[in-house]
Design a protein around this motif. Structure first.
Motif, PDB file in Angstrom:
ATOM      1  N   ARG A   1       0.913   5.493  -4.119  1.00  0.00           N
ATOM      2  CA  ARG A   1       0.855   6.833  -3.508  1.00  0.00           C
ATOM      3  C   ARG A   1       2.152   7.098  -2.741  1.00  0.00           C
ATOM      4  O   ARG A   1       2.722   6.219  -2.119  1.00  0.00           O
ATOM      5  CB  ARG A   1      -0.345   6.932  -2.555  1.00  0.00           C
ATOM      6  CG  ARG A   1      -1.673   7.186  -3.269  1.00  0.00           C
ATOM      7  CD  ARG A   1      -2.776   7.399  -2.246  1.00  0.00           C
ATOM      8  NE  ARG A   1      -2.417   8.449  -1.297  1.00  0.00           N
ATOM      9  CZ  ARG A   1      -2.644   9.746  -1.490  1.00  0.00           C
ATOM     10  NH1 ARG A   1      -3.260  10.152  -2.566  1.00  0.00           N
ATOM     11  NH2 ARG A   1      -2.273  10.621  -0.580  1.00  0.00           N
TER      12      ARG A   1
ATOM     13  N   THR B   1       2.416   9.277  -0.245  1.00  0.00           N
ATOM     14  CA  THR B   1       2.092   9.368   1.175  1.00  0.00           C
ATOM     15  C   THR B   1       0.803   8.610   1.399  1.00  0.00           C
ATOM     16  O   THR B   1      -0.022   8.484   0.494  1.00  0.00           O
ATOM     17  CB  THR B   1       1.860  10.830   1.621  1.00  0.00           C
ATOM     18  OG1 THR B   1       0.765  11.364   0.871  1.00  0.00           O
ATOM     19  CG2 THR B   1       3.097  11.678   1.429  1.00  0.00           C
ATOM     20  N   GLY B   2       0.625   8.125   2.605  1.00  0.00           N
ATOM     21  CA  GLY B   2      -0.620   7.415   2.888  1.00  0.00           C
ATOM     22  C   GLY B   2      -0.857   7.374   4.385  1.00  0.00           C
ATOM     23  O   GLY B   2       0.082   7.401   5.181  1.00  0.00           O
ATOM     24  N   ARG B   3      -2.141   7.285   4.728  1.00  0.00           N
ATOM     25  CA  ARG B   3      -2.474   7.175   6.149  1.00  0.00           C
ATOM     26  C   ARG B   3      -1.914   5.886   6.722  1.00  0.00           C
ATOM     27  O   ARG B   3      -1.547   5.813   7.890  1.00  0.00           O
ATOM     28  CB  ARG B   3      -3.992   7.236   6.322  1.00  0.00           C
ATOM     29  CG  ARG B   3      -4.574   8.612   5.987  1.00  0.00           C
ATOM     30  CD  ARG B   3      -6.080   8.576   5.964  1.00  0.00           C
ATOM     31  NE  ARG B   3      -6.553   7.753   4.851  1.00  0.00           N
ATOM     32  CZ  ARG B   3      -7.808   7.354   4.700  1.00  0.00           C
ATOM     33  NH1 ARG B   3      -8.728   7.670   5.613  1.00  0.00           N
ATOM     34  NH2 ARG B   3      -8.158   6.635   3.666  1.00  0.00           N
TER      35      ARG B   3
ATOM     36  N   LEU C   1      -2.222  13.669   7.100  1.00  0.00           N
ATOM     37  CA  LEU C   1      -2.288  14.049   5.679  1.00  0.00           C
ATOM     38  C   LEU C   1      -2.928  15.417   5.498  1.00  0.00           C
ATOM     39  O   LEU C   1      -3.232  15.819   4.385  1.00  0.00           O
ATOM     40  CB  LEU C   1      -3.050  13.004   4.866  1.00  0.00           C
ATOM     41  CG  LEU C   1      -2.432  11.616   4.722  1.00  0.00           C
ATOM     42  CD1 LEU C   1      -3.065  10.862   3.572  1.00  0.00           C
ATOM     43  CD2 LEU C   1      -0.931  11.665   4.526  1.00  0.00           C
TER      44      LEU C   1
ATOM     45  N   CYS D   1       0.279  -0.141  -3.910  1.00  0.00           N
ATOM     46  CA  CYS D   1      -0.311   1.181  -4.143  1.00  0.00           C
ATOM     47  C   CYS D   1       0.858   2.127  -4.296  1.00  0.00           C
ATOM     48  O   CYS D   1       1.829   2.056  -3.537  1.00  0.00           O
ATOM     49  CB  CYS D   1      -1.190   1.565  -2.949  1.00  0.00           C
ATOM     50  SG  CYS D   1      -1.698   3.300  -2.941  1.00  0.00           S
TER      51      CYS D   1
END
Lengths: 209, 643, 380
Positions: C47, C49-51, C191, C45
């Protein structure tokens, strides 16, 4: 058989291009059959197989008063390009185009997987039109897929494009020849819809002037 | 293929070959499908009943040639058809039938694929003719495709030898005008005569034994000498050009069309001679000697390897005392590429260099501009599985199971549409890909490497048709040798890649008759594998079944994933579901999704609308299989059953 | 807290062998899944930033920031984190007759939390064979079924994430220290989502010195016994130094030295023995097998313990003198070893502009906890 209607070029080099699944092969066969019945010698070169799976497909038609030519048109030597998909027109023009080539271009994009995935950009239609015009001596843009969907099946865009090709007068193609050709090969129930599609293609070129 | 002698038709090269087969009065035709050869049997099958003919899709090319040879031994004319790779499958039998000879005319048609347009290789089979000593014919246009095929059967009977006709994609899959000949009406009966003397070619048993090998071999070489003599006057070998050319071009097959066009465009008709050969093995010595004597410089134009070139060079060396020293151009000196297809432009370039004339350039400014526009305007089209293709769902399950298993497992691949699983459309699962049946053969080998520290799980995949063709021996091998592997049979109910030809799993044959089926799960069970059958569209069941199989520390597991091809005649154009995306629910590129459907699952029926920031369905392309609804993490893709 | 994306998480944690399979990155999205005790990345993935990265207890955990979030000025240089009090406890009469591991404090408190409506469900850890997996319980009677010590790292948080994704809030969790760290990072709304709500209603932490890699343990035991017959595993308090495996056919003892190689790399840099980011932390009480050590850390925790003691769910006693030093000594030892290891591996306070760390905390606190201030080599 000596054809009465002389060709603008001998051989006349026609490329029909599109994406696998758009009915490219059938369209080239229809045009080839019509010209062959008129007494011309026709050579059709095409690639299919793996390229059918979402890839670019291209049929090369050589139409001549007499003789056999290479099933691959020499580079830069196309007289007419019928593109069932707009970006495919550019792909063909890169190798086979020249300042005098004429182009019939369906405006409905088929997005490559790379575009769907977000890795690649698909150009704007306005840019595509501008570029096709720039790389051709004459260009017609037709909403063949939209019309085909109105007629009930998007695949008919190929027949609409054949109708459009006939209307340009580039080749001595007529509705009667078309009817004759499909009458031999097609189930009776489908003929009427194909004639409608052919007529719609003719009308698109006529209305474009 | 109506009986219309004298009439001219626009036909595909393969149809022309079929017509030649019909005009030769062939009664048995057998093949294994493979692009670009498949249409030949398809056309014959359509008229088989009317022409009192038997056609079959054989289980593989070797069996196809054996089926055809049986008819020949029984006195009938017969043909076996294959693509270049199939020649290698048939080669063992071919060696023996070439040696022992035939009775009814027996022709082997090989449709080859220079450039690998729809093959995983551009292998050549012309060298077999030299290596195994049988005549080779290469038609140069559509009319010849018919005429030479027809003549090949006369030649075969006259020599008592199998004859090979070689076509290429640009002939088989191109179309041109052909004037049809007469169809024969006689109907010979089949009878295998074996009561004569052991070595009698016409009445004895058709046997190859260790003792009399050299006797039979000598006979075979005498046949080749007779063939060479016949070829001296063959109308399929033609010279066009001046009496004293500056350069002699020698060519065969579709390349002769490229040569003619190149000479015409460059206006070299008075400077260059063109010797077009239809009989390329054995070589007609007198004819060659006459033409090689015309000039000093020779350009050989052929696809792909320098087969003709090197045979001509060897001959020219032997004949140097009579014809003088020659300078050869072709593959060996780099005048033409020795990989890929040729075309008129490549031949023009070679001619221009050799004759030192200005090349026929394109308008340079136009070409540069067109290339610049192409770079921005025509994004590349990566090959992908069709919308609604069961393979996308199958490889989703396979990829996910291997990733979750997390032991660096991989897929050992095989030949079919699913070979594309090496690409992103199959989540790049496939890590080995070679010949038909090699997927399980290799997996069987990988499955025995644990004593050497190998701990990666291996899944072999194969299609239903491929299973019968070459996977069955590999399965026996894996079971008998106790290799720990999983085989996934991607059963889409037909030989999909080549156009849905029948195979032993289907209750119909090439002629459309109802025939017994040989069920893959039953076969695998009988061999001793642990077998399960699932619908790949049921993603969780497929994935969990595979995880269980990967967990099994012993033996061979087989998972048959059964779902009919989206392009099959029964299914094409019939949508099961209407699909839609709920833009309120779609999470697009937010954390938790990041365009999972378009970025990862990538069905061509899906799209992303950057303006609205949501996924969408392209209703023109979507096949309505409904699988994407199950991969959406938010439940934003809805499926509605069609009435 | 520095937050990166899933690719960074994959490189820094999974590929470096630091993943302990807590499940914190699982069930947020389709990219990460847990299977047989191991977290797998199914697809990349992109992204930024991500959780997944934000929650991970092995990637850029800023202990000072977590301390401030729980109302402390900074991360304390104390062996068991910040707390209100430490008591001895065991389950009370309301749970009489139920079988619990050791003192039953966790079962009692979680049962009460559910029964009193403080939480709507509890995410616990169950097992299938030797593979731990999350169990979500909504009825108080369901808690006791999960009450047994698991010595393998468990993907419990995938169950919490799944419940949150399904819209649940006020969820109770029984968490190991790494899992409690991940939950603390979840609660910070990393986030900065608009619709964020604290998902966890109650976190009861378990003391932990290390866990075992599930797949390695299964492979280890497979060579020694029929693992299908295993019913229970226990590690008695020191000085026993054995893992006792109770099977249908009897007990067998495995020296801890033999199983220590099965500890995942991520445990070796864990500074937390007492689940410092939980509302309540529970462990064994050495010398009193039927009792627990209970650390009350938050107001939520205090209120629950008070009610439990008042209404007969829990018996509490003052913590035995002498035991406290022993407990804090063990916690301090783990902390020192972990910080030394993290520093040696270049995973502690890596240069913030150019490198990524697993752990960050004030350098002076590090010095106080370890006892010297040597600089570390950057690993990323």
């Amino acid at each position: 058989m000596n054809p009465a209607n002389p060709l603008q070029h001998n051989p006349y080099n026609l490329i029909i291009t599109g994406v696998g699944g758009q009915g490219n092969v059938l369209a080239s066969r229809m045009v080839g059959d019509m010209m062959s019945q008129l007494g011309y010698d026709v050579i059709i070169g095409e690639t299919f197989g793996a390229s059918q799976r979402g890839g670019s497909v291209m049929s090369h038609l050589r139409i001549t008063a007499k003789g056999v030519y290479s099933p691959q048109i020499p580079f830069g030597s196309a007289h007419m390009v019928v593109a069932l998909e707009p970006s495919e027109a550019l792909r063909v023009l890169k190798d086979y185009g020249n300042p005098h080539v004429r182009v019939i271009c369906n405006t409905r994009p088929v997005q490559p997987v790379g575009v769907i995935r977000g890795d690649l950009d698909y150009p704007d239609m306005a840019d595509l039109r501008r570029w096709v015009r720039e790389l051709s001596g004459a260009a017609w843009f037709i909403q063949a897929t939209d019309m085909a969907m109105k007629l009930g099946n998007p695949i008919l865009a190929n027949v609409i494009s054949v109708g459009a090709l006939a209307a340009t007068g580039a080749l001595p193609l007529s509705r009667d020849h078309f009817e004759n050709v499909i009458g031999r090969k097609m189930a009776a129930g489908k003929i009427e819809m194909n004639l409608q599609a052919f007529d719609a293609g003719v009308a698109m070129i006529r209305s474009a002037g | 293929m109506e009986n219309t002698p004298g009439q001219r038709h626009l036909v595909m090269g393969n149809e022309a070959i079929s017509r030649g087969i019909l005009e030769a009065g062939v009664q048995v035709a057998a093949a294994y499908p493979g692009t670009p050869s498949s249409e030949i049997i398809e056309v014959l099958s359509q008229v088989a009943a009317r022409r009192h003919m038997y056609t079959e899709w054989s289980v593989n090319e070797k069996v196809a040639l054996e089926v055809a040879a049986a008819a020949s031994f029984a006195g009938l004319r017969a043909v076996a058809v294959m693509k270049q790779v199939g020649m290698n499958v048939a080669a063992d039998f071919l060696l023996h039938v070439a040696l022992r000879g035939i009775r009814g005319g027996l022709v082997l048609i090989s449709c080859e694929d220079p450039g690998g347009l729809s093959s995983t290789n551009e292998g050549e089979s012309r060298p077999y003719a030299k290596m195994m000593e049988f005549p080779l014919l290469e038609p140069g246009d559509f009319q010849e495709a018919k005429d030479m095929t027809r003549w090949a059967f006369d030649l075969s009977e006259r020599l008592g030898s199998i004859v090979m006709v070689r076509s290429v994609t640009r002939l088989s899959h191109a179309s041109g005008n052909v004037t049809f000949g007469q169809l024969p009406e006689d109907r010979p009966t089949a009878d295998f005569n074996f009561n004569g003397a052991m070595l009698d070619p016409d009445t004895g048993p058709m046997i190859n034994l260790p003792g009399p090998v050299t006797i039979i071999h000598r006979r075979q070489q005498e046949k080749m000498a007779r063939a060479a003599a016949l070829f001296e006057t063959s109308p399929f070998n033609r010279y066009d050009g001046p009496e004293r050319p500056e350069l002699l071009v020698i060519t065969a097959s579709a390349c002769q069309l490229y040569c003619r066009e190149a000479i015409e465009i460059l206006g070299l008709e008075q400077r260059v001679g063109l010797l077009k050969l239809g009989t390329t093995w054995p070589l007609p010595i007198q004819l060659l000697q006459r033409h090689l004597a015309l000039c000093r410089r020779i350009l050989v134009v052929e696809e792909v390897l320098p087969f003709l070139e090197e045979n001509l060079q060897a001959f020219a060396a032997r004949a140097a005392a009579r014809i003088g020293i020659k300078q050869f151009f072709g593959k060996n000196d780099g005048a033409l590429p020795s990989t890929g297809e040729l075309n008129p432009d490549l031949v023009m370039a070679a001619l221009s260099r050799i004759l030192d004339i200005a090349p026929m350039g394109r308008d340079d400014a136009y070409r540069r501009r067109a290339e610049a526009i192409f770079a921005k305007g025509a994004p590349p089209r990566e090959l992908t599985f069709c919308p609604g293709c069961p393979h996308r769902a199958s490889f989703w399950g396979i990829h996910n199971a291997l990733a979750m298993d997390n032991r660096r497992g991989f897929v050992s691949g095989d030949i079919g549409c699913y070979s594309l699983a090496a690409l992103p459309c199959g989540f790049e699962s496939l890590k080995t890909l070679h010949a038909m049946g090699s997927g399980l053969g290799m997996a069987s080998g990988f499955g025995k490497l644990s004593p050497f520290g190998f701990d990666q799980p291996v899944i072999a995949v194969c299609g239903d048709s491929t299973f019968y063709h070459a996977v069955m021996p590999a399965l026996v091998n894996a079971i008998h040798n106790d290799a720990n592997v999983t085989l996934v049979v991607l059963d889409n109910s037909g030989t999909a890649m080549t156009g849905f030809q029948a195979h032993p799993g289907l209750a119909v044959n090439a002629l459309g008759e109802t025939v017994p089926t040989v069920e893959i799960p039953d076969l695998c069970r009988a061999m001793g594998a642990k077998v399960r059958v699932c619908d790949p569209f049921d993603l969780p069941v497929t994935q969990n079944t595979l995880l269980e199989m990967l967990d099994d520390p012993q033996g061979v597991n087989v998972l048959v994933l059964r779902q009919i091809c989206a392009l099959s005649p029964e299914k094409k154009g019939k949508k099961r579901y209407d699909m839609a995306v709920d833009p309120q629910i779609c999470r697009a590129d937010d954390c938790g999704c990041n365009r999972f459907c378009t970025r990862i699952f990538r069905c061509p029926g899906l799209g992303y609308d950057p303006q609205k920031g949501t996924a969408r369905i392209d209703e023109v392309i979507c096949a309505g299989c409904g699988v994407c609804a199950d991969i959406c993490p938010s439940g934003a893709i809805e499926r509605k059953q069609r009435s | 807290m520095r937050i990166y994306g899933p690719q960074t998480l994959f490189e820094d944690v999974q590929q470096r062998g630091l993943c302990i399979g807590c499940g914190g990155c699982v069930a947020l999205c389709p990219h990460f899944k847990t299977y047989k005790g191991k977290t797998a990345r199914l697809f990349p993935c992109d992204r930024e930033t991500g959780r997944c990265h934000a929650y991970c207890p092995k990637a850029e955990v800023d202990l000072d920031e977590l301390a401030r979030q729980s109302g402390q000025p900074s991360y304390p240089a104390s062996p068991a984190g910040g707390y209100q009090r430490i008591v001895a406890s065991r389950s009370g009469r309301r749970l009489a007759g139920q079988t619990c591991q050791s003192g039953g404090t966790v079962t009692a408190l979680m049962t009460l939390a559910l029964a009193s409506g403080r939480i709507e469900s509890a995410v616990l850890t169950g097992t299938k064979g030797l593979v731990p997996h999350p169990v979500r319980v909504t009825h108080p009677d369901g808690v006791a079924a999960c009450a047994s010590s698991k010595y393998t790292a468990a993907p419990t948080l995938s169950g919490l994430n799944a419940a949150i994704e399904a819209g649940r809030r006020h969820i109770g969790v029984v968490a190991t220290p790494c899992q409690a760290t991940a939950i603390a990072q979840m609660r910070a709304n990393p986030l900065q989502q608009d619709d964020f709500q604290d998902p966890a209603g109650l976190v009861i932490g378990l003391f932990c010195t290390w866990a075992l890699d599930t797949r390695h343990l299964i492979a280890f035991l497979d060579q020694r016994m029929d693992t299908r017959r295993i019913r229970k595993m226990t590690i008695p308090p020191p000085p026993a130094e054995v893992l006792i495996i109770r099977t249908d056919t009897g007990d067998s003892e495995i020296p801890l030295d033999q199983i220590r190689p099965l500890i995942p790399g991520g445990c070796r840099i864990c500074p937390d023995m007492t689940a410092e980011w939980a509302d309540l932390s529970v462990g064994e009480l050495e010398g009193r097998p039927a009792w627990n050590t209970l650390i009350v850390r938050s107001e939520t925790g205090r209120a629950l313990v008070d009610e439990a003691a008042r209404d007969g769910w829990l018996e509490t006693e003052s913590y035995p003198s002498g035991q406290l030093d022993h407990l804090l000594g063990a916690a301090r030892g783990k902390k020192r070893r972990a910080l030394q290891q993290a520093r040696a591996d270049g995973l502690l306070n890596s240069a913030p502009d150019t490198c990524r760390a697993a752990l960050r905390l004030d350098a002076k606190t590090v010095d106080a906890l370890i006892g010297d201030g040597e600089e570390c080599a950057c690993r990323y």
